[in-house]
Design a protein around this motif. Structure first.
Motif, mmCIF file in Angstrom:
data_model
loop_
_atom_site.group_PDB
_atom_site.id
_atom_site.type_symbol
_atom_site.label_atom_id
_atom_site.label_comp_id
_atom_site.label_asym_id
_atom_site.label_seq_id
_atom_site.Cartn_x
_atom_site.Cartn_y
_atom_site.Cartn_z
ATOM 1 N N VAL A 255 -1.708 2.401 -7.254
ATOM 2 C CA VAL A 255 -1.698 2.539 -5.680
ATOM 3 C C VAL A 255 -1.403 4.053 -5.376
ATOM 4 O O VAL A 255 -2.171 4.767 -4.321
ATOM 5 C CB VAL A 255 -0.916 1.523 -4.994
ATOM 6 N N LYS A 256 -0.166 4.663 -5.675
ATOM 7 C CA LYS A 256 0.411 5.928 -5.288
ATOM 8 C C LYS A 256 -0.919 6.813 -5.649
ATOM 9 O O LYS A 256 -1.267 7.853 -4.886
ATOM 10 C CB LYS A 256 1.527 6.306 -6.015
ATOM 11 N N ASP A 257 -1.308 6.825 -7.125
ATOM 12 C CA ASP A 257 -2.295 7.867 -7.369
ATOM 13 C C ASP A 257 -3.431 7.909 -6.627
ATOM 14 O O ASP A 257 -4.147 8.711 -6.394
ATOM 15 C CB ASP A 257 -2.535 7.589 -8.974
ATOM 16 N N THR A 258 -3.902 6.825 -6.350
ATOM 17 C CA THR A 258 -5.238 6.360 -5.553
ATOM 18 C C THR A 258 -5.217 6.831 -4.256
ATOM 19 O O THR A 258 -6.044 7.740 -3.856
ATOM 20 C CB THR A 258 -5.811 5.095 -5.676
ATOM 21 N N SER A 259 -3.992 6.751 -3.470
ATOM 22 C CA SER A 259 -3.887 7.199 -2.044
ATOM 23 C C SER A 259 -3.795 8.550 -2.165
ATOM 24 O O SER A 259 -4.362 9.102 -1.347
ATOM 25 C CB SER A 259 -2.612 6.426 -1.541
ATOM 26 N N GLY A 260 -3.164 9.192 -3.132
ATOM 27 C CA GLY A 260 -3.094 10.702 -3.409
ATOM 28 C C GLY A 260 -4.350 11.317 -3.592
ATOM 29 O O GLY A 260 -4.663 12.316 -2.909
ATOM 30 N N TYR A 261 -5.116 10.643 -4.369
ATOM 31 C CA TYR A 261 -6.629 11.183 -4.485
ATOM 32 C C TYR A 261 -7.247 10.924 -3.271
ATOM 33 O O TYR A 261 -8.330 12.026 -2.977
ATOM 34 C CB TYR A 261 -7.334 10.101 -5.660
ATOM 35 N N LEU A 262 -7.335 9.873 -2.653
ATOM 36 C CA LEU A 262 -8.015 9.787 -1.369
ATOM 37 C C LEU A 262 -7.608 10.795 -0.330
ATOM 38 O O LEU A 262 -8.606 11.419 0.414
ATOM 39 C CB LEU A 262 -7.913 8.564 -0.883
ATOM 40 N N VAL A 263 -6.467 11.012 -0.488
ATOM 41 C CA VAL A 263 -6.034 12.040 0.818
ATOM 42 C C VAL A 263 -6.569 13.747 0.079
ATOM 43 O O VAL A 263 -7.143 14.490 1.090
ATOM 44 C CB VAL A 263 -4.602 12.239 0.795
ATOM 45 N N ARG A 264 -6.394 13.795 -1.246
ATOM 46 C CA ARG A 264 -6.786 15.068 -1.289
ATOM 47 C C ARG A 264 -8.143 15.507 -1.481
ATOM 48 O O ARG A 264 -8.779 16.657 -1.163
ATOM 49 C CB ARG A 264 -6.422 15.406 -2.970
ATOM 50 N N THR A 265 -9.024 14.346 -1.577
ATOM 51 C CA THR A 265 -10.573 14.656 -1.570
ATOM 52 C C THR A 265 -11.021 14.383 -0.074
ATOM 53 O O THR A 265 -12.388 14.280 -0.046
ATOM 54 C CB THR A 265 -11.333 13.632 -2.384
ATOM 55 N N GLY A 266 -10.200 14.116 0.848
ATOM 56 C CA GLY A 266 -10.764 14.225 2.301
ATOM 57 C C GLY A 266 -11.070 12.669 2.631
ATOM 58 O O GLY A 266 -11.952 12.594 3.618
ATOM 59 N N ARG A 267 -10.758 11.751 1.769
ATOM 60 C CA ARG A 267 -11.148 10.372 2.237
ATOM 61 C C ARG A 267 -9.992 9.616 2.673
ATOM 62 O O ARG A 267 -9.762 8.396 2.434
ATOM 63 C CB ARG A 267 -11.806 9.779 1.089
ATOM 64 N N TRP A 268 -8.953 10.050 3.384
ATOM 65 C CA TRP A 268 -7.863 9.504 3.897
ATOM 66 C C TRP A 268 -8.055 8.374 4.470
ATOM 67 O O TRP A 268 -7.452 7.395 4.861
ATOM 68 C CB TRP A 268 -7.059 10.659 4.793
ATOM 69 N N TYR A 269 -9.244 8.438 5.476
ATOM 70 C CA TYR A 269 -9.699 6.927 6.192
ATOM 71 C C TYR A 269 -9.997 5.748 5.234
ATOM 72 O O TYR A 269 -9.944 4.684 5.843
ATOM 73 C CB TYR A 269 -10.943 7.223 6.760
ATOM 74 N N MET A 270 -9.915 6.061 3.971
ATOM 75 C CA MET A 270 -10.074 4.837 2.981
ATOM 76 C C MET A 270 -8.764 4.125 2.596
ATOM 77 O O MET A 270 -8.711 3.180 1.766
ATOM 78 C CB MET A 270 -10.858 5.209 1.974
ATOM 79 N N VAL A 271 -7.723 4.977 2.985
ATOM 80 C CA VAL A 271 -6.292 4.390 2.784
ATOM 81 C C VAL A 271 -6.003 3.164 3.120
ATOM 82 O O VAL A 271 -5.421 2.230 2.453
ATOM 83 C CB VAL A 271 -5.126 5.615 3.141
#
Length: 315
Positions: A255-271
């Motif tokens: 979960v932590k790694d995936t959320s970090g990936y989403l934020v880094r790639t501009g997909r924060w809205y998927m969190v």
């Protein structure tokens, strides 16, 4: 090892178009399977005929009927294994499509690298139709680096030491038989339970990152809960294996790694979607570990594999 006998064993139940793609790939492998053994769950005549018309397209195919009430994740695969006289057996699911014609060859190479390897499983990647989160989950669980795991890795890898998937896994038959095959009457995880036996008996598990199949599912929140419930039920039933290692910490890391990936790639809205998925998975897992304390009707309602419980109504 091109002359080494390999049979492929595939349970079949209401397949879609992926099975035809899988068969086409198997027909064109650089190392030709000796037999492709299909364990076909029997339904109505129309469906049985439809499925058989697909299965006969496989070279050297054998089709063996399985009554729906008799299907068992471990037992049905054991029956398929009993029909094979090959040195190696490749278990696959009907929706795992090899990306190239070298899957069998690359899995066999794992046994050449280390004589103590008893099973080699392939890498699973997601297709374009399951979304960003599932794609990252596949990358997390199936990285691009091969590894050979032994008992010495339990301290560092934890639950991942026993990680293995019959979506695409090749077994050395002599060791498979020595260990008694897959457990029967289990709702889930027959592959990881076997993997634990492999490790405990001094053998090794190879993860072949270059042996790749496309395989992923896009589950609803409810399906995530049900799937993790069934997984946790199997862990509770075989707690002597799974209580030795922590699995929840691996889930938290994902979960932590995936959320970090989403934020880094501009997909924060998927969190928020990730949080919802993770929450349903966690609830399912917690309920599954306590399934014996739940009313049977509730267990049947939550579980993804309702037939498993129906067969145990009087147990």
């Amino acid at each position: 090892m091109n002359n080494t006998a390999v049979d492929v064993i595939i349970p079949v139940y209401k397949p879609d178009g992926k099975l035809e793609k899988l068969i086409d790939r198997l027909n064109n492998q650089s190392v030709t399977p000796g037999k492709i053994i299909f364990m076909q769950t029997m339904l109505d005549d129309e469906e049985n005929d439809r499925v058989k018309s697909i299965l006969v397209k496989a070279n050297n195919s054998e089709i063996h009927p399985v009554e729906a009430i008799d299907f068992d994740h471990g037992g049905t695969r054991n029956k398929g294994a009993s029909l094979s006289s090959a040195d190696y057996m490749l278990f696959m699911t009907q929706d795992a499509v090899p990306v190239d014609n070298y899957l069998v060859e690359k899995l066999l190479a794992s046994f050449e690298k280390d004589s103590e390897v008893a099973v080699a499983y392939g890498r699973q990647i997601a297709g374009d139709d399951v979304g960003v989160i599932e794609n990252y989950t596949r990358e997390f669980n199936y990285p691009d680096r091969s590894i050979i795991k032994s008992a010495e890795d339990i301290e560092t890898l934890g639950i991942k030491t026993f990680f293995c998937s019959n979506v695409c896994a090749m077994y050395k038959k002599a060791i498979y038989e020595q260990l008694g095959g897959f457990v029967t009457q289990t709702i889930f995880n027959e592959d990881m339970i076997m993997a634990a036996s492999v490790i405990d008996n001094g053998f090794k598990i190879a993860y072949a990152a270059d042996a790749v199949v496309v395989h992923a599912h896009k589950y609803t929140y409810r399906q995530q809960l049900s799937r993790n419930f069934d997984m946790a039920v199997s862990q509770e039933q075989y707690h002597e294996i799974f209580d030795r290692v922590k699995s929840e910490s691996e889930g938290i890391k994902l979960v932590k790694d995936t959320s970090g990936y989403l934020v880094r790639t501009g997909r924060w809205y998927m969190v928020p979607d990730l949080i919802m998925q993770s929450g349903f998975k966690f609830i399912g897992y917690k309920l599954g570990r306590k399934y014996e304390k739940l009313p049977r009707k509730i267990v049947q309602k939550i579980s993804m594999n309702k037939r498993y419980w129906k067969e145990r109504e009087d147990v």
